[in-house]
Scaffold this motif. Structure first.
Motif, short mmCIF file in Angstrom:
data_model
loop_
_atom_site.label_atom_id
_atom_site.label_comp_id
_atom_site.label_asym_id
_atom_site.label_seq_id
_atom_site.Cartn_x
_atom_site.Cartn_y
_atom_site.Cartn_z
N UNK A 262 0.65 -0.97 -0.42
CA UNK A 262 -0.49 -0.37 -0.52
C UNK A 262 1.27 1.68 -0.17
N UNK A 263 2.17 1.20 0.26
CA UNK A 263 3.39 2.61 0.87
C UNK A 263 3.19 2.73 -0.53
N UNK A 264 3.96 1.38 -1.40
CA UNK A 264 4.11 2.29 -3.02
C UNK A 264 3.28 1.99 -4.02
N UNK A 325 -6.54 4.23 -4.63
CA UNK A 325 -5.84 3.10 -5.07
C UNK A 325 -5.24 2.21 -3.41
N UNK A 326 -5.54 2.27 -2.62
CA UNK A 326 -4.95 1.41 -1.53
C UNK A 326 -6.34 0.63 -1.06
N UNK A 327 -7.69 1.64 -1.71
CA UNK A 327 -9.01 0.16 -1.52
C UNK A 327 -8.66 -0.62 -2.04
N UNK A 328 -8.49 -0.80 -3.58
CA UNK A 328 -8.06 -1.48 -4.80
C UNK A 328 -6.66 -2.86 -4.39
N UNK A 329 -6.24 -1.92 -3.49
CA UNK A 329 -4.92 -2.94 -3.13
C UNK A 329 -5.68 -3.56 -2.51
N UNK A 341 6.40 -6.27 -8.27
CA UNK A 341 6.09 -5.27 -9.47
C UNK A 341 4.16 -5.37 -8.72
N UNK A 342 4.10 -3.44 -8.92
CA UNK A 342 2.62 -3.43 -8.22
C UNK A 342 2.77 -1.88 -9.97
N UNK A 343 1.52 -1.53 -9.67
CA UNK A 343 1.02 -0.29 -10.67
C UNK A 343 0.10 -0.13 -10.57
N UNK A 344 -0.10 1.42 -11.39
CA UNK A 344 -1.45 2.33 -10.81
C UNK A 344 -1.84 2.89 -12.36
N UNK A 384 10.75 16.27 -3.14
CA UNK A 384 10.07 14.78 -2.58
C UNK A 384 9.84 15.71 -1.15
N UNK A 385 10.10 17.20 -0.82
CA UNK A 385 10.00 17.77 0.22
C UNK A 385 8.38 17.53 1.34
N UNK A 386 7.42 17.54 0.52
CA UNK A 386 6.02 17.62 0.97
C UNK A 386 5.84 16.14 0.03
N UNK A 387 5.27 14.71 1.24
CA UNK A 387 4.85 13.83 1.12
C UNK A 387 3.52 13.61 1.76
N UNK A 388 2.69 12.63 1.42
CA UNK A 388 1.67 11.68 2.46
C UNK A 388 2.57 11.05 3.11
N UNK A 389 2.17 10.38 4.27
CA UNK A 389 2.41 9.84 4.86
C UNK A 389 2.20 8.29 4.44
N UNK A 390 1.17 7.96 3.32
CA UNK A 390 0.45 6.29 3.43
C UNK A 390 1.88 6.46 2.26
N UNK A 391 2.94 8.13 2.04
CA UNK A 391 3.79 7.18 1.07
C UNK A 391 4.75 6.58 1.65
N UNK A 392 4.85 6.22 2.64
CA UNK A 392 5.74 5.37 3.52
C UNK A 392 6.80 6.36 3.43
N UNK A 393 8.16 6.23 4.66
CA UNK A 393 9.13 6.72 5.27
C UNK A 393 10.22 6.07 5.15
N UNK A 394 10.82 4.83 5.09
CA UNK A 394 11.83 3.94 5.03
C UNK A 394 11.42 3.55 3.60
N UNK A 395 10.82 3.38 3.45
CA UNK A 395 10.42 2.72 1.72
C UNK A 395 10.97 1.05 1.34
N UNK A 396 11.13 -0.03 2.22
CA UNK A 396 12.08 -0.61 1.49
C UNK A 396 11.84 -1.42 0.87
N UNK A 397 10.84 -1.12 -0.19
CA UNK A 397 10.83 -1.10 -1.58
C UNK A 397 10.67 -0.99 -2.19
N UNK A 398 11.85 0.43 -2.64
CA UNK A 398 11.90 1.39 -3.30
C UNK A 398 13.16 0.72 -4.16
N UNK A 399 13.03 1.34 -5.35
CA UNK A 399 14.42 0.53 -6.31
C UNK A 399 15.14 1.11 -6.42
N UNK A 400 15.81 -0.66 -6.70
CA UNK A 400 17.48 -0.65 -6.00
C UNK A 400 18.57 0.57 -7.28
#
Length: 419
Positions: A262-264, A325-329, A341-344, A384-400
């Motif tokens: 849901x963060x992703x 989007x979170x409801x659909x996920x 992989x996920x996408x919108x 990236x200075x202003x984000x929604x908390x739903x987007x996550x903080x640590x983002x362990x899923x982020x791109x390598x």
């Protein structure tokens, strides 16, 4: 008369702008999660590296031979591209940004006494001086011939400039160009054309238009007419309305938790919403999809689903889109799978000035629009200075991105220092 300006090995050239020590050295740029080679220098080609080679397979062998690899630095590439397009707009009254590294210029409104070659040389010099990227320039009476000229400038000239305004020059070079290199043909269609004895651009130019229309349709007929000097494709408008907006990424590691997924999807939704507002459009529906790895797994362990959500009204509000989007996920998530992989997908898009007013709408759209505008303005200057908390903080899923270069032109922290 059209002119096509195409950057040479664009991603590699971007990396070399701030790393002149890499000039004439083998350099490759990798895809998302450092997967495959998506750009390479001439020196890397000479070593035997090919486009789409998996980096994990060739890493040890070529690193030992001096190949320098970079993760994709899309922020840097987009910014340098923007600077190049601004320079081109100063040279011609009309341009069409065809992709991140190439653009068509319409020279029809420029004085006929002006030398096309001088404009091409001026274009190369300006871009090299102010951005640092080498470009090749091809010109011709149609966009397709300008593409042919760009191809010829790459392989048949030393200064990367070719003008095909004369018919004799056009026909001479088309005899040497494979039909698959003609704009709009490609590999599959070229295989079918070769069965008819059409193997070069000159063969296609001489083909029977009536027969080709019957066999392959009107698109190829337009290409043939363009090769014959008849303009069939004019410049497209600078801002083309999108029919869909898609944001998706593969994860750097497999994810099995719903919260991380849901963060992703919230992060991708926020990015898609920025694109939506930038294009001055609104969204009426969205689709969320997710999947496990499709390679090396049995059918029983593979899972792939999508969920369509119609929205109550047209919107560009990131908050509403993330909620949907979170409801659909949540509806398509299944415990016991590891997803990669996920996408919108935003669909049913329309201009934001075509809004049907709702009688019972009490959402306070004026306030919402001001909020979204403020967020976009802040993030434009400080990404990236202003984000929604739903987007996550640590983002362990982020791109390598193990080999990413600094964001030299878009981050204050990455500005190059002078010693």
């Amino acid at each position: 008369m059209f002119m096509l300006v195409d950057c040479n090995c664009f991603y590699v050239s971007c990396e070399r702008v701030f790393r002149p020590d890499l000039n004439k050295k083998p350099v490759v740029v990798l895809s998302n999660n450092d997967g495959c080679v998506i750009a390479l220098s001439k020196e890397a080609k000479c070593l035997g590296i090919k486009m789409c080679d998996p980096w994990f397979k060739i890493k040890n062998y070529y690193s030992f031979r001096g190949v320098v690899a970079f993760s994709s630095n899309y922020e840097l590439y987009a910014d340098l591209s923007y600077r190049i397009m601004n320079i081109l707009e100063s040279l011609a009254p009309k341009i069409e940004v065809y992709s991140i590294d190439e653009a068509f210029l319409d020279l029809s409104q420029i004085n006929n006494n002006v030398d096309i070659k001088k404009i091409a040389v001026q274009c190369q010099a300006k871009i090299k001086k102010y951005v640092g990227i080498p470009v090749r320039v091809g010109s011709g009476p149609t966009k397709t011939i300008a593409k042919i000229a760009s191809y010829g400038a790459k392989y048949y000239t030393k200064n990367n400039i070719l003008n095909l305004s004369k018919i004799n020059d056009q026909y001479k070079i088309m005899q040497d160009i494979p039909v698959k290199e003609v704009w709009g043909v490609g590999l599959k269609l070229s295989n079918r054309l070769s069965l008819l004895g059409i193997r070069t651009a000159a063969d296609l130019l001489r083909s029977d238009i009536v027969y080709m229309k019957k066999m392959f349709g009107i698109s190829l007929v337009k290409t043939i007419m363009e090769l014959n000097g008849q303009e069939c494709m004019s410049l497209q408008s600078k801002y083309r309305e999108k029919k869909q907006i898609i944001v998706s990424r593969s994860f750097s590691q497999k994810i099995d938790k719903l919260s991380s997924l849901q963060e992703a999807v919230s992060d991708y939704t926020a990015r898609a919403a920025e694109k939506l507002r930038r294009g001055k459009q609104l969204c009426k529906s969205l689709t969320v999809f997710l999947r496990t790895n499709t390679f090396g797994v049995s059918n029983d362990s593979h899972y792939e689903r999508s969920y369509y959500v119609p929205l109550l009204s047209l919107t560009d509000d990131t908050r509403e889109l993330i909620t949907a989007a979170k409801f659909a996920m949540k509806r398509i998530y299944r415990l016991g799978y590891s997803y990669n992989k996920v996408g919108i997908v935003f669909s049913d898009l329309s201009r934001n000035n075509n809004i049907q007013i709702e009688i019972f709408n009490k959402r306070g759209e004026g306030r919402a629009k001001r909020l979204m505008r403020a967020i976009d303005e802040i993030n434009f200057h400080n990404k990236g200075k202003v984000m929604f908390l739903a987007q996550g903080v640590e983002k362990c899923w982020s791109m390598k991105r193990d080999y990413q270069s600094p964001k030299y032109t878009t981050s204050w922290h990455d500005l190059p220092g002078v010693m």
